[in-house]
Structures are given as C-alpha cells and as structure tokens.
Design a protein around this motif. Structure first.
Motif, PDB file in Angstrom:
ATOM      1  N   TYR A   3       0.821  -1.215   0.000  1.00  0.00           N
ATOM      2  CA  TYR A   3       0.000   0.000   0.000  1.00  0.00           C
ATOM      3  C   TYR A   3       0.854   1.264   0.000  1.00  0.00           C
ATOM      4  O   TYR A   3       0.441   2.306  -0.485  1.00  0.00           O
ATOM      5  CB  TYR A   3      -0.990   0.010   1.175  1.00  0.00           C
ATOM      6  CG  TYR A   3      -0.367   0.173   2.540  1.00  0.00           C
ATOM      7  CD1 TYR A   3      -0.107   1.431   3.065  1.00  0.00           C
ATOM      8  CD2 TYR A   3      -0.040  -0.944   3.311  1.00  0.00           C
ATOM      9  CE1 TYR A   3       0.469   1.582   4.315  1.00  0.00           C
ATOM     10  CE2 TYR A   3       0.534  -0.804   4.563  1.00  0.00           C
ATOM     11  CZ  TYR A   3       0.790   0.461   5.055  1.00  0.00           C
ATOM     12  OH  TYR A   3       1.362   0.599   6.287  1.00  0.00           O
ATOM     13  N   VAL A   4       2.078   1.171   0.532  1.00  0.00           N
ATOM     14  CA  VAL A   4       2.964   2.337   0.549  1.00  0.00           C
ATOM     15  C   VAL A   4       3.446   2.642  -0.871  1.00  0.00           C
ATOM     16  O   VAL A   4       3.604   3.802  -1.248  1.00  0.00           O
ATOM     17  CB  VAL A   4       4.168   2.087   1.489  1.00  0.00           C
ATOM     18  CG1 VAL A   4       5.155   3.234   1.407  1.00  0.00           C
ATOM     19  CG2 VAL A   4       3.688   1.907   2.914  1.00  0.00           C
ATOM     20  N   LYS A  27       9.255   5.429  -4.607  1.00  0.00           N
ATOM     21  CA  LYS A  27      10.531   5.262  -5.310  1.00  0.00           C
ATOM     22  C   LYS A  27      10.968   6.584  -5.942  1.00  0.00           C
ATOM     23  O   LYS A  27      12.139   6.826  -6.158  1.00  0.00           O
ATOM     24  CB  LYS A  27      10.423   4.156  -6.349  1.00  0.00           C
ATOM     25  CG  LYS A  27      10.198   2.798  -5.694  1.00  0.00           C
ATOM     26  CD  LYS A  27      10.688   1.638  -6.525  1.00  0.00           C
ATOM     27  CE  LYS A  27      10.689   0.313  -5.809  1.00  0.00           C
ATOM     28  NZ  LYS A  27       9.928   0.197  -4.583  1.00  0.00           N
ATOM     29  N   ASN A  28      10.001   7.466  -6.208  1.00  0.00           N
ATOM     30  CA  ASN A  28      10.347   8.782  -6.740  1.00  0.00           C
ATOM     31  C   ASN A  28      10.813   9.741  -5.647  1.00  0.00           C
ATOM     32  O   ASN A  28      11.044  10.907  -5.925  1.00  0.00           O
ATOM     33  CB  ASN A  28       9.153   9.396  -7.476  1.00  0.00           C
ATOM     34  CG  ASN A  28       8.841   8.630  -8.741  1.00  0.00           C
ATOM     35  OD1 ASN A  28       9.702   7.936  -9.281  1.00  0.00           O
ATOM     36  ND2 ASN A  28       7.622   8.736  -9.218  1.00  0.00           N
ATOM     37  N   GLY A  53      13.408   1.066   0.817  1.00  0.00           N
ATOM     38  CA  GLY A  53      12.860   0.042   1.707  1.00  0.00           C
ATOM     39  C   GLY A  53      12.843   0.571   3.126  1.00  0.00           C
ATOM     40  O   GLY A  53      13.005   1.767   3.356  1.00  0.00           O
ATOM     41  N   CYS A  54      12.678  -0.332   4.073  1.00  0.00           N
ATOM     42  CA  CYS A  54      12.674   0.091   5.466  1.00  0.00           C
ATOM     43  C   CYS A  54      13.309  -1.002   6.322  1.00  0.00           C
ATOM     44  O   CYS A  54      13.535  -2.114   5.856  1.00  0.00           O
ATOM     45  CB  CYS A  54      11.261   0.399   5.948  1.00  0.00           C
ATOM     46  SG  CYS A  54      10.152  -1.020   5.885  1.00  0.00           S
TER      47      CYS A  54
END
Length: 172
Positions: A134-135, A141-142, A147-148
């Motif tokens: 959903y993220v 990416k822009n 990632g996390c």
C-alpha cells in the motif's frame, strides 16, 4: 500454504518402519546491509555505507548559492549540490542551521552530492524489508526511498537510495 506464498516448498519423504521426514525450503529473500543511521528531527533514515564517501561538519560560509543548482559546497577539489533531507521530505522538525548538522558526501554511480542531516547515530547491520504494497501506491521510489528496516527499539528506519534521492531532488 503459507510456505508456498513465500515462494517456498514443503516435501515429505517416508520409509516404512523408519518414519517420515518433512522438509521445508524457504527462500532467503531478506537482504542484510551495512547502513549508517542518521536522524533528521524525530525521523531516522539509513544510508547504505557503500554510498558514503565521507561525513563532515561545515560552516554556513562554506555554502555557495548558485542561481541554477541551489546550495553547493566545495569538497576537496569539486563543487557538489547540497540536499537538505528536512526540506526534501517536508519534515516538521530538524535543524536548518548548517553548523548544527552533518553533511554527508554521497556517491551513487556517476552522481555525487552532499546530504544534510541532523546527526549520525551510528553504523548498523540492518535487515532490508520491502515496503508494504500500500505504501508503493504513493510513488515512494520517486522520493529516493528503497525500503525500510525495523530498529531494535521497534521504530522504523527508512532506507534511502542515494542515486534515486538525487534524481528526485533534481526533478529528473
């Protein structure tokens, strides 16, 4: 099954009178990387170590204002653009004073620039987790986010993509 949804397999072998063996194979999709954790206000970011050339404290007099490229700083024998993480990510807290923060000289491919953050928290080996689906609908990416990682205290650190961040900040 749950294992198959991860891309794994379950196999069962048995031999009469000897018993049964259940084998579960799960892919190692988790990447581990060395990262430098930095803070900007209350936010924590991780920058891959292999993108960091050096970190430095500078004075506001070291910043040059270019009408086209914005803030620039001279490092060794070159001039590099400065990206302020607080401004780029519209963060509510964090320092604006160059003297109070840290400049990180980052490099990715043929891109080289300086990222301004509040402080270095230290080097960590982190497990890279992909961002939840959903993220991704927010086009992260822009924004130079790759990632996390979940920190030891349960907080989340956003992993920055040095090249993607530069392209995003430059509107490329």
């Amino acid at each position: 099954s749950g294992v198959e949804s991860l891309g794994g397999t379950v196999s069962i072998t048995s031999e009469q009178g000897k018993g049964m063996i259940t084998t579960m194979r799960i892919p190692l999709t988790m990447a581990i990387m060395d990262g430098m954790e930095v803070s900007v206000g209350n936010s924590i970011f991780t920058i891959p170590i292999n993108n960091i050339r050096s970190t430095m404290k500078i004075n506001s007099t070291d910043i040059l204002h270019d009408s086209i490229d914005g803030e620039m700083v001279k490092v060794m024998d070159g001039y590099y653009p400065v990206i302020r993480a607080k401004d780029f990510y519209n963060l509510p807290s964090g320092t604006d004073e160059i003297e109070e923060g840290i400049l990180m000289w980052l490099e990715s491919g043929d891109v080289s620039y300086c990222l301004f953050v509040d402080e270095l928290l230290g080097e960590q080996q982190i497990v890279v987790k992909p961002l939840p689906a959903y993220v991704n609908s927010f086009d992260v990416k822009n924004f130079g986010i790759t990632g996390c990682s979940i920190l030891g205290d349960g907080n989340i650190s956003i992993i920055l993509d040095a090249g993607g961040l530069f392209a995003a900040a430059r509107g490329a």
